[in-house]
Design a protein around this motif. Structure first.
Motif, PDB file in Angstrom:
ATOM      1  N   THR A 107       0.830  -1.206   0.000  1.00  0.00           N
ATOM      2  CA  THR A 107       0.000   0.000   0.000  1.00  0.00           C
ATOM      3  C   THR A 107       0.863   1.253   0.000  1.00  0.00           C
ATOM      4  OG1 THR A 107      -1.688  -1.202   1.280  1.00  0.00           O
ATOM      5  CG2 THR A 107      -1.850   1.215   1.215  1.00  0.00           C
ATOM      6  N   ALA A 108       1.883   1.255   0.860  1.00  0.00           N
ATOM      7  CA  ALA A 108       2.761   2.414   0.990  1.00  0.00           C
ATOM      8  C   ALA A 108       3.518   2.699  -0.300  1.00  0.00           C
ATOM      9  CB  ALA A 108       3.746   2.195   2.138  1.00  0.00           C
ATOM     10  N   GLY A 109       3.901   1.655  -1.019  1.00  0.00           N
ATOM     11  CA  GLY A 109       4.626   1.854  -2.273  1.00  0.00           C
ATOM     12  C   GLY A 109       3.713   2.212  -3.422  1.00  0.00           C
ATOM     13  N   PHE A 110       2.541   1.587  -3.464  1.00  0.00           N
ATOM     14  CA  PHE A 110       1.630   1.757  -4.599  1.00  0.00           C
ATOM     15  C   PHE A 110       1.055   3.163  -4.666  1.00  0.00           C
ATOM     16  CE2 PHE A 110      -2.471   1.678  -6.676  1.00  0.00           C
ATOM     17  CZ  PHE A 110      -2.320   0.791  -7.735  1.00  0.00           C
ATOM     18  N   GLY A 140       6.664   2.144 -12.109  1.00  0.00           N
ATOM     19  CA  GLY A 140       7.124   2.707 -10.843  1.00  0.00           C
ATOM     20  C   GLY A 140       7.299   1.667  -9.760  1.00  0.00           C
ATOM     21  N   LEU A 141       6.388   0.697  -9.700  1.00  0.00           N
ATOM     22  CA  LEU A 141       6.500  -0.370  -8.701  1.00  0.00           C
ATOM     23  C   LEU A 141       7.757  -1.202  -8.914  1.00  0.00           C
ATOM     24  CD1 LEU A 141       2.793  -1.595  -8.451  1.00  0.00           C
ATOM     25  CD2 LEU A 141       4.150  -0.599  -6.591  1.00  0.00           C
ATOM     26  N   VAL A 142       8.054  -1.540 -10.154  1.00  0.00           N
ATOM     27  CA  VAL A 142       9.270  -2.315 -10.430  1.00  0.00           C
ATOM     28  C   VAL A 142      10.502  -1.502 -10.059  1.00  0.00           C
ATOM     29  CG1 VAL A 142      10.649  -3.408 -12.236  1.00  0.00           C
ATOM     30  CG2 VAL A 142       8.171  -3.709 -12.223  1.00  0.00           C
ATOM     31  N   GLY A 143      10.489  -0.210 -10.390  1.00  0.00           N
ATOM     32  CA  GLY A 143      11.619   0.644 -10.014  1.00  0.00           C
ATOM     33  C   GLY A 143      11.795   0.709  -8.513  1.00  0.00           C
ATOM     34  N   TRP A 144      10.687   0.809  -7.781  1.00  0.00           N
ATOM     35  CA  TRP A 144      10.754   0.824  -6.319  1.00  0.00           C
ATOM     36  C   TRP A 144      11.334  -0.485  -5.786  1.00  0.00           C
ATOM     37  CZ3 TRP A 144       6.656  -1.323  -2.830  1.00  0.00           C
ATOM     38  CH2 TRP A 144       6.901  -1.029  -1.491  1.00  0.00           C
ATOM     39  N   ASP A 145      10.932  -1.614  -6.361  1.00  0.00           N
ATOM     40  CA  ASP A 145      11.455  -2.892  -5.888  1.00  0.00           C
ATOM     41  C   ASP A 145      12.936  -3.054  -6.203  1.00  0.00           C
ATOM     42  OD1 ASP A 145      11.005  -5.542  -4.675  1.00  0.00           O
ATOM     43  OD2 ASP A 145      11.596  -6.252  -6.663  1.00  0.00           O
ATOM     44  N   TRP A 217      12.561   7.991  -4.635  1.00  0.00           N
ATOM     45  CA  TRP A 217      13.393   7.908  -5.839  1.00  0.00           C
ATOM     46  C   TRP A 217      14.800   8.462  -5.594  1.00  0.00           C
ATOM     47  CZ3 TRP A 217      13.344  12.249  -9.927  1.00  0.00           C
ATOM     48  CH2 TRP A 217      14.234  11.951 -10.964  1.00  0.00           C
ATOM     49  N   LEU A 218      14.899   9.690  -5.120  1.00  0.00           N
ATOM     50  CA  LEU A 218      16.198  10.335  -4.975  1.00  0.00           C
ATOM     51  C   LEU A 218      16.886   9.946  -3.669  1.00  0.00           C
ATOM     52  CD1 LEU A 218      15.139  13.867  -6.249  1.00  0.00           C
ATOM     53  CD2 LEU A 218      16.311  12.064  -7.528  1.00  0.00           C
ATOM     54  N   PHE A 241      17.254   4.175  -9.606  1.00  0.00           N
ATOM     55  CA  PHE A 241      17.253   5.565 -10.052  1.00  0.00           C
ATOM     56  C   PHE A 241      16.785   5.680 -11.504  1.00  0.00           C
ATOM     57  CE2 PHE A 241      19.369   9.248 -12.016  1.00  0.00           C
ATOM     58  CZ  PHE A 241      18.918  10.255 -11.188  1.00  0.00           C
ATOM     59  N   VAL A 242      17.246   4.770 -12.354  1.00  0.00           N
ATOM     60  CA  VAL A 242      16.884   4.836 -13.770  1.00  0.00           C
ATOM     61  C   VAL A 242      15.414   4.490 -13.984  1.00  0.00           C
ATOM     62  CG1 VAL A 242      17.259   3.750 -16.025  1.00  0.00           C
ATOM     63  CG2 VAL A 242      19.215   4.422 -14.615  1.00  0.00           C
ATOM     64  N   VAL A 243      14.935   3.395 -13.373  1.00  0.00           N
ATOM     65  CA  VAL A 243      13.570   2.945 -13.664  1.00  0.00           C
ATOM     66  C   VAL A 243      12.537   3.852 -12.988  1.00  0.00           C
ATOM     67  CG1 VAL A 243      11.940   1.031 -13.514  1.00  0.00           C
ATOM     68  CG2 VAL A 243      14.348   0.575 -14.029  1.00  0.00           C
ATOM     69  N   MET A 244      12.718   4.175 -11.709  1.00  0.00           N
ATOM     70  CA  MET A 244      11.798   5.136 -11.087  1.00  0.00           C
ATOM     71  C   MET A 244      11.908   6.505 -11.746  1.00  0.00           C
ATOM     72  SD  MET A 244      11.389   4.593  -6.974  1.00  0.00           S
ATOM     73  CE  MET A 244       9.871   5.541  -6.929  1.00  0.00           C
TER      74      MET A 244
END
Length: 273
Positions: A107-110, A140-145, A217-218, A241-244
């Motif tokens: 939930t927090a990531g989504f 964005g979810l994949v980048g976060w993971d 992200w940053l 950094f690249v994907v997000m």
């Protein structure tokens, strides 16, 4: 006044994340739980205030519910992420081997990613807007993971059964993990997209989720590159950094355009006599 609640919770979560590199062992476990709980509380409270209680209930059911189910199935069968398991008692009480705090991480990531994706597609046609929001949310979810998984594995919160099956520098996390995130992310985002057209209210302000997205992200890139010691995190700093950044750079560009337009509008306004 109500808008201050998610802001305070978000600032508390950021404060806990700043503390994270400074502690270890059981103290770091406690900080990890606090970070997830505060981020989830910030997202849920913001959603309830700005998008309505019904939409927020759907958000929790979809993200935490599907997230928990996928984790229970995943740890038991290896589907859809690959073979992995959580450490015992590291993240608190568990259900079927999955810590109960984990579904709230979904939930927090989504939610912040969904809010950013919503802004990015707002000038699309209605049909393109629906497809674009789902695609950007999954990205964005994949980048976060790409930040989350290497950091938590380095912290011994969970482990994978295979080695040398993933990306360069983080090969101990198999590519099936990211395929699983794409699949589960598509399910979550598609359901929320179907719900949004009927129940999502026009938002008052998404400044808090935008801030949480940019911080993740940053801030994660900086933490992985500089403040956390595991050498594999230098690679996850780059990947995340690249994907997000696909969403992040676009989001910053929209801020720049909005600022430029406001300056132009202000300059065109005749002075009052």
């Amino acid at each position: 006044m109500r808008q201050r609640v998610p802001l305070i919770l978000a600032l508390a979560a950021i404060g806990a994340q700043i503390v994270y590199p400074l502690v270890d062992g059981s103290s770091r476990d406690a900080v990890t739980i606090a970070v997830v709980g505060l981020l989830a509380a910030a997202s849920i409270s913001h959603a309830a205030i700005n998008r309505g209680v019904v939409w927020t209930a759907a958000l929790i059911a979809v993200t935490a519910g599907i997230g928990l189910t996928s984790e229970i199935v995943g740890t038991a069968t290896g589907m859809p992420y690959g073979c992995y398991g959580y450490s015992v008692d590291g993240l608190g009480p568990a259900l079927s081997g999955v810590p109960l705090i984990v579904p709230f991480a979904w939930t927090a990531g989504f939610y912040p990613i969904w809010c950013v994706a919503t802004r990015l597609v707002r000038r699309f046609t209605p049909a393109s807007r629906r497809i674009g929001r789902v695609a950007l949310t999954v990205t964005g979810l994949v980048g976060w993971d790409l930040y989350l998984d290497p950091q938590m594995v380095a912290d011994d919160q969970w482990a994978w059964c295979v080695d040398n099956a993933g990306l360069s520098g983080i090969a101990h996390i198999p590519l099936t993990n990211y395929a699983g995130w794409i699949a589960i992310g598509l399910i979550m985002a598609s359901i929320m997209e179907a719900i949004a057209s009927r129940y999502e209210k026009p938002t008052v302000s998404d400044a808090v989720p935008y801030g949480l997205f940019l911080w993740t992200w940053l801030g994660s890139a900086l933490a992985h590159a500089v403040f956390l010691s595991a050498p594999e995190l230098r690679y996850s700093a780059m990947y995340g950094f690249v994907v997000m950044g696909i969403l992040g750079v676009w989001l910053l560009a929209t801020f720049g355009v909005a600022f430029a337009r406001s300056r132009t509008s202000h300059a065109d306004t005749p002075p009052r006599s």
